[in-house]
Design a protein around this motif. Sequence first.
Motif, mmCIF file in Angstrom:
data_model
loop_
_atom_site.group_PDB
_atom_site.id
_atom_site.type_symbol
_atom_site.label_atom_id
_atom_site.label_comp_id
_atom_site.label_asym_id
_atom_site.label_seq_id
_atom_site.Cartn_x
_atom_site.Cartn_y
_atom_site.Cartn_z
ATOM 1 N N GLU A 256 0.827 -1.204 0.000
ATOM 2 C CA GLU A 256 0.000 0.000 0.000
ATOM 3 C C GLU A 256 0.858 1.250 0.000
ATOM 4 O OE1 GLU A 256 -3.027 -0.285 3.025
ATOM 5 O OE2 GLU A 256 -3.613 -2.281 2.312
ATOM 6 N N ALA A 257 1.933 1.237 0.781
ATOM 7 C CA ALA A 257 2.859 2.368 0.779
ATOM 8 C C ALA A 257 3.493 2.532 -0.603
ATOM 9 C CB ALA A 257 3.934 2.166 1.840
ATOM 10 N N THR B 149 2.225 1.710 -3.430
ATOM 11 C CA THR B 149 1.206 2.251 -4.336
ATOM 12 C C THR B 149 1.135 3.772 -4.230
ATOM 13 O OG1 THR B 149 -0.089 0.223 -4.081
ATOM 14 C CG2 THR B 149 -1.237 2.149 -4.939
ATOM 15 N N VAL B 150 1.159 4.265 -2.997
ATOM 16 C CA VAL B 150 1.126 5.717 -2.794
ATOM 17 C C VAL B 150 2.352 6.373 -3.422
ATOM 18 C CG1 VAL B 150 1.227 7.547 -1.053
ATOM 19 C CG2 VAL B 150 -0.252 5.554 -0.694
ATOM 20 N N ARG C 97 2.000 6.358 -7.271
ATOM 21 C CA ARG C 97 1.026 7.369 -7.720
ATOM 22 C C ARG C 97 1.651 8.749 -7.634
ATOM 23 N NH1 ARG C 97 -3.592 4.811 -5.128
ATOM 24 N NH2 ARG C 97 -4.676 3.543 -6.690
ATOM 25 N N ASN C 98 2.340 9.009 -6.529
ATOM 26 C CA ASN C 98 2.987 10.303 -6.320
ATOM 27 C C ASN C 98 4.021 10.589 -7.407
ATOM 28 O OD1 ASN C 98 3.686 12.671 -4.496
ATOM 29 N ND2 ASN C 98 5.668 11.646 -4.690
ATOM 30 N N LYS D 194 -6.859 -3.636 -2.153
ATOM 31 C CA LYS D 194 -6.828 -2.890 -0.914
ATOM 32 C C LYS D 194 -8.172 -3.005 -0.197
ATOM 33 C CE LYS D 194 -5.197 1.612 0.580
ATOM 34 N NZ LYS D 194 -4.757 2.945 0.126
ATOM 35 N N LEU E 129 4.120 9.852 2.066
ATOM 36 C CA LEU E 129 3.015 9.135 2.712
ATOM 37 C C LEU E 129 2.210 10.066 3.617
ATOM 38 C CD1 LEU E 129 4.708 5.717 3.671
ATOM 39 C CD2 LEU E 129 3.291 6.255 1.682
ATOM 40 N N ASN F 151 0.094 12.377 1.559
ATOM 41 C CA ASN F 151 -1.014 11.600 0.993
ATOM 42 C C ASN F 151 -2.119 11.377 2.029
ATOM 43 O OD1 ASN F 151 -2.141 9.680 -1.130
ATOM 44 N ND2 ASN F 151 -1.960 8.339 0.655
#
Lengths: 209, 209
Positions: free
Chosen positions: A172-173, A175-176, A179-180, A193, B177, B180
């Motif tokens: 999940e981290a 993925t962030v 995306r960033n 998720k 993170l 976000n």
Amino acid sequence: MATLPAKTAMKDRILQTADRLFYLQGIRAVGVDTIAAEIGISKRTLYNHFPSKDALISAYLARRFVAPRASDKSPLEQILGTFDSLERRFSAKDFRGCPFVNAVAELGEDRSVRKVAVAFKESRRLWFRDLLLQLGVKDAEALATQLALLVDGSIAQDLVRNDPAMARAAKEAATVLLRNAGVKVGRAAAANKRAAKKRQRYGSLRSQG
Amino acid sequence: MATLPAKTAMKDRILQTADRLFYLQGIRAVGVDTIAAEIGISKRTLYNHFPSKDALISAYLARRFVAPRASDKSPLEQILGTFDSLERRFSAKDFRGCPFVNAVAELGEDRSVRKVAVAFKESRRLWFRDLLLQLGVKDAEALATQLALLVDGSIAQDLVRNDPAMARAAKEAATVLLRNAGVKVGRAAAANKRAAKKRQRYGSLRSQG
DNA sequence: GCCTAGTTACACAGGTCTGTGTACCTATTT
DNA sequence: AAATAGGTACACAGACCTGTGTAACTAGGC
């Protein structure tokens, strides 16, 4: 049994057994007697194939150093798939962290161990970097390092906690971070998720591979 | 020298020396003779203070388990400051990874070691979580886990690579993170980032604490 | 049937490790 | 000055470790 293939078969068997014991119990914790006894051969035979325990340790680490194989999946799938694969490995009861990190922790300032460990970590970072470049990510170097941190972080946490969910948290981290960096992460990952949250409500994450 | 403070002083000295050697060289790699010799006392004296090496190992880990102290800094400064502090520790030549992770890696399935290691990791995660709650972050649990992954990831990577820049990479990932999750990360962090890039162009990151 | 490579059984050298036993010393307290 | 708590010196038991030496066995290739 004096044929060449038989000889290499025996060597492989020794190495395979050493690998299992070194990895599960620690390198210092396992003596050559133990390895020989486990296979049912004499210590002499072991020393006929490997000149010293140090040589056996080197072979063990070399054997663990497998380059990531080519894949026909998309770069993004490969990157995120890394964390799914980690979760699967965490769920196996014989997972005991990263053999290279463990070896460095245990053997300390041994030069050759450090060398192969650094090479391994760097090869994985470069694997991430190349995939990120294929995705058109601008600062692929930095992001690859960060993804590597998440991988090693989840491994260390799972080693201590025995909790495969650490792999999902890392995913999940990741993925962030992706995306960033401008990568479009599709609904598949988002669905994962959501499914995870649902599963968490009802209990263990272990059942899921 | 028969006073009570003298007795505890000797015990502390033994523990302190054991700590240094266990941490730097590994627990199995250091014998009680070595510890006694290092202090200049007899092995008998050591065993008069600790009934066994196991007891010394337990005391070593208990000593390393320091709860994060309260701070008057803002929650965000505390969170990001963690990574600055890591970078400083990585730069010290006597940094050798997380003692708890190393102990688990080395001692394997020892119950008591695992227990204290899990407790330590969880206490740090909860520390993150509480700071995140103060920041009004919604899913503080998940984000705290992810920050913990970055901490342990950078520690493992630095253990292998001896590269304090791993802490900076973790900090940058943490910043992403946090943003976000809706946290406003001020220009101070951004300035750090810019300064880092500049520094990187000119060479080593080591000189910076 | 013989040769050879590989294996076996087993003893042993020399080292390290944890932990104990014992007699002596030293400094502080009373 | 005597008693006491703690430290020292040193030997030693018993276990385990890596690595070697040696003589006998066994199975395939000629």
